[in-house]
Design a protein around this motif. Structure first.
Motif, mmCIF file in Angstrom:
data_model
loop_
_atom_site.group_PDB
_atom_site.id
_atom_site.type_symbol
_atom_site.label_atom_id
_atom_site.label_comp_id
_atom_site.label_asym_id
_atom_site.label_seq_id
_atom_site.Cartn_x
_atom_site.Cartn_y
_atom_site.Cartn_z
ATOM 1 N N THR A 1 4.821 -8.917 -3.872
ATOM 2 C CA THR A 1 5.002 -7.797 -2.943
ATOM 3 C C THR A 1 5.957 -6.754 -3.514
ATOM 4 N N ASN B 1 5.789 -5.881 -6.484
ATOM 5 C CA ASN B 1 4.867 -5.119 -7.316
ATOM 6 C C ASN B 1 3.877 -4.290 -6.496
ATOM 7 N N CYS B 2 3.510 -4.794 -5.327
ATOM 8 C CA CYS B 2 2.519 -4.087 -4.507
ATOM 9 C C CYS B 2 3.166 -3.054 -3.587
ATOM 10 N N TYR C 1 3.541 3.723 2.238
ATOM 11 C CA TYR C 1 4.181 2.625 1.506
ATOM 12 C C TYR C 1 5.558 2.306 2.081
ATOM 13 N N LEU D 1 1.192 -10.196 3.441
ATOM 14 C CA LEU D 1 2.226 -9.737 2.507
ATOM 15 C C LEU D 1 3.595 -10.326 2.854
ATOM 16 N N MET E 1 -2.158 -11.641 -9.945
ATOM 17 C CA MET E 1 -1.736 -10.243 -9.783
ATOM 18 C C MET E 1 -2.215 -9.370 -10.956
ATOM 19 N N ALA F 1 -5.157 -6.465 -10.413
ATOM 20 C CA ALA F 1 -4.745 -5.064 -10.588
ATOM 21 C C ALA F 1 -5.593 -4.395 -11.668
ATOM 22 N N TYR G 1 -4.462 -6.901 -2.388
ATOM 23 C CA TYR G 1 -3.639 -6.996 -3.586
ATOM 24 C C TYR G 1 -4.024 -6.002 -4.692
ATOM 25 N N LEU H 1 -3.207 -2.264 -3.606
ATOM 26 C CA LEU H 1 -1.769 -2.048 -3.445
ATOM 27 C C LEU H 1 -1.034 -2.186 -4.782
ATOM 28 N N ALA H 2 -1.494 -3.068 -5.634
ATOM 29 C CA ALA H 2 -0.850 -3.201 -6.949
ATOM 30 C C ALA H 2 -1.002 -1.909 -7.761
#
Ligand code: 6R9
Length: 635
Positions: free
Chosen positions: A65, A67-68, A98, A138, A268, A272, A304, A307-308
């Motif tokens: 999270t 990172n995201c 965000y 999350l 992750m 991404a 994920y 958001l990443a």
């Protein structure tokens, strides 16, 4: 420098070759350049498919999270992370930035902690597609709790089985959910499930429908007041690379659902990277995947992956036909969606409806169209291409599985030339191969065999929760030293892959190996046919013969069924050969489907075999009522 964003076919081949020649350097460069690591890894990859054991980025520490979410705050704090589009178009859309997402996730994480949830605990999330679903997922990841999302259309029995299998301490749900013009009392289903789930101590209930529900003293808590009282910041739990991130159940064809366990760092990095390339995502884009977060597609490519990358991702609560069949296109127009990702079953359903539902809306924002979940038939592909894409929007037919965590075989839009029904080429880092029945790899092209992967990739599931032996037996025992996908595939002369369906569904007729997808494709080309499914049944001479279940576009089709049967078989003869002709054709109003749109051939096979006394678990079907109709009219 890694080539994170692939921009030409030449570059794809170059990157692909590098990823095979030196996978560790390849993934290391991607990991280094794009994420926040609290501690660096000391080994990129360690693997042994015979155990099977795979670790990526061993020794590294991070939180997904961070990172995201946190990573984007300095540059994208006021950018919309989530667009929540409610079931009812009259209700207000929510744009969550965000910064707001950060606060809401932190507050939720603090509530979880206050209720005693700690790193490693399992939390079952049984919520409709509302912001709380994304936020609770999350929040678990932030404090290192393992989320197990169960699709909120599943029955109490299915929910209970999943809660007990991984011994969840907590369930997060809502009073109810809206789906089209229906309201479903989710909490009532949870109460039923919890009658026999002693591991659950706490139930958090979000308010959505304001239905009258019962709250059990000491166990059940309304979420909102707890969130309001919670502190707005919450430090991340520093996780090891291989710490579990989530469990997600996927139904086996028999027996217990399998709790696929995914871990943190590799998942992750891979999600991404694939998101960025498969959707050619750019900073200003609005991306929409219509799946439910209860499926792997929603985990990886609603949450994920987007958001990443600091993307804007749409979350839609409703269904494609409410208030009418134009809803998807209305949403595309409203939010100027650039990438649209859906399933063949949805495309076929939409294609059956009047074109005016599409033509009313401006779809010119669309840049990339995606499909996932099952083989897309040629007719549906062309409809998607012509009607939605106006002939100039690339379609990415993405093949992957809950087990693989991320997209494995897919075109890269504007880069890979596409052919309808072909998932085309493997993603960098993915080494697929085709195996014959004797266990040998088929080296040349063209080829037809069982689809395996011979080298690990970062987002592969590491085990089945609580049953490593089953993981080994299911995926690593059919072929030595290979991950077996369970799917069959063709590879053409240029190396393009076409997935032909599950090999359990392969039917051997007079010694010929027939995949279901190409035959169904031929049937679906008949102008009167909307959809079809074929299965085998025992035959004295041929070993197996083919039984086809066919849905017609117009139930009031005027031609007599005898002629239709002949025409369908003629088409099959032309497209595939007389060997694939159907011995029996049953016309039906529907096919039994899973909630994610996959045909449950197991049931159709039993009906064709006249073994209807024990159909197995049908509680997770989307349309259980159709089973009775099919049994009554069976040939
Ligand atoms: C992501 C997802 C996995 C199974 C898979 C295959 C089928 C998925 C496909 C496809 C042909 C595609 N499948 N994508 N078949 N073309 N583009 O769907 O995961 O629910 O675990 O299903 O779905 O048979 O093995 P999951």
């Amino acid at each position: 420098m890694s080539q994170y964003h692939i921009k030409s076919l030449e570059e794809y081949f170059q990157v692909y070759r590098k990823s095979i020649r030196d996978p560790e350097t390849f993934w290391e460069e991607i990991a280094e350049e794009n994420f926040i690591w609290r501690k660096r890894w000391n080994k990129v990859l360690d693997w042994d498919f015979s155990k099977p054991k795979v670790t990526w980025f061993q020794g590294a520490q991070l939180n997904i999270t961070e990172n995201c979410i946190d990573r984007h705050l300095p540059t994208r704090g006021n950018k919309t992370a989530l667009i929540f589009e409610p079931n009812n178009p009259e209700e207000k859309t929510q744009h969550i930035t965000y910064k707001q997402l950060h606060q809401r996730v932190c507050q939720f994480a603090n509530v979880l902690k206050e209720k005693g949830i700690k790193k490693g605990d399992r939390v079952c999330i049984y919520l409709p597609m509302i912001p709380e679903l994304a936020i609770s997922v999350l929040a678990c990841a932030r404090i290192g709790a393992i989320h197990s999302v169960v699709f909120a259309g599943f029955s109490a029995t299915a929910l209970r089985t999943r809660i007990n299998d991984c011994e969840c301490n907590m369930v997060i749900t809502s009073d109810g959910s809206f789906r089209g013009n229906k309201t479903i009392d989710l909490k009532v289903i949870v109460d039923e499930a919890l009658k026999d789930a002693p591991c659950v101590e706490t139930v958090l209930v979000a308010q959505r429908t304001h239905s009258e529900i019962e709250m059990k003293e000491g166990r059940d808590f309304w979420l909102e007041p707890l969130i309001e009282a919670a502190y707005k910041d919450c430090a991340i739990e520093v996780m090891d690379a291989e710490d579990p991130l989530f469990i997600l159940y996927t139904s086996g064809s028999t027996g217990m659902p399998k709790g696929m366990m995914h871990t943190t760092a590799g998942y992750m990095v891979y999600i991404a990277y694939t998101f960025k390339n498969v959707f050619q995502y750019r900073e200003e884009d609005v991306y929409w995947c219509t799946a439910d977060i209860g499926w792997i597609t929603g985990h990886s490519y609603i949450l994920y992956g987007p958001l990443a990358n600091g993307a804007t991702t749409v979350m839609f609560e409703g269904v494609p036909n409410y208030p009418d069949w134009g809803r998807f296109w209305q949403i595309v127009e409203k939010h100027k969606v650039n990438q649209f990702y859906t399933a063949p079953t949805a495309i076929r359903a939409l294609a059956k409806e009047n074109l005016s539902f599409v033509e009313k809306y401006d779809l010119s924002s669309l840049k990339v169209l995606g499909t996932v979940g099952e083989p897309i038939n040629e007719e549906a592909w062309h409809w998607y291409d012509d009607i939605i894409g106006k002939g100039n929007t690339p379609i990415v037919d993405t093949w992957w599985q809950t087990e693989t965590g991320g997209i494995m075989i897919s075109p890269i839009p504007f880069v890979t030339p596409t052919i309808p029904t072909f998932a085309t080429l493997p993603f960098p880092g993915i080494q697929p191969c085709l195996m014959d029945e004797t266990g040998e790899e088929i080296k040349g092209n063209p080829a037809n065999g069982r689809l395996c992967v011979k080298f690990p990739w970062p987002s592969m599931a590491r085990t089945i929760w609580g049953n490593h032996q089953r993981y080994k037996d299911t995926y690593f025992s059919t072929f030595e030293n290979k991950y077996f996908t369970g799917d069959g595939a063709l590879r053409d002369n240029t190396g393009y892959y076409r997935i032909t369906g599950r090999v359990d569904d392969v039917i051997i007729v007079s010694g010929h190996n027939l995949g279901t997808a190409p035959i169904e494709d031929a049937i679906n080309e008949h102008p009167a046919v909307a959809e079809s499914a074929i299965v085998g049944f025992p035959h004295d001479v041929k070993g197996n013969a083919l039984y086809g279940y066919v849905i017609l576009k117009e139930t009031g089709e005027t031609r007599n069924h005898g002629n239709l049967r002949k025409e369908i078989n003629q088409l099959i003869t032309e497209k595939i050969g007389p060997i694939a002709k159907l011995d029996k054709i049953q016309f039906t109003s529907g096919l039994p489907k899973t909630r994610s749109g996959k045909i449950m051939r197991r049931i159709l096979r039993k009906i064709a075999h006249k073994e209807t006394s024990n159909l197995g678990d049908t509680s997770t079907l989307l349309n259980p009522e159709v089973v009775q109709e099919i049994i009554e009219n069976a040939l």
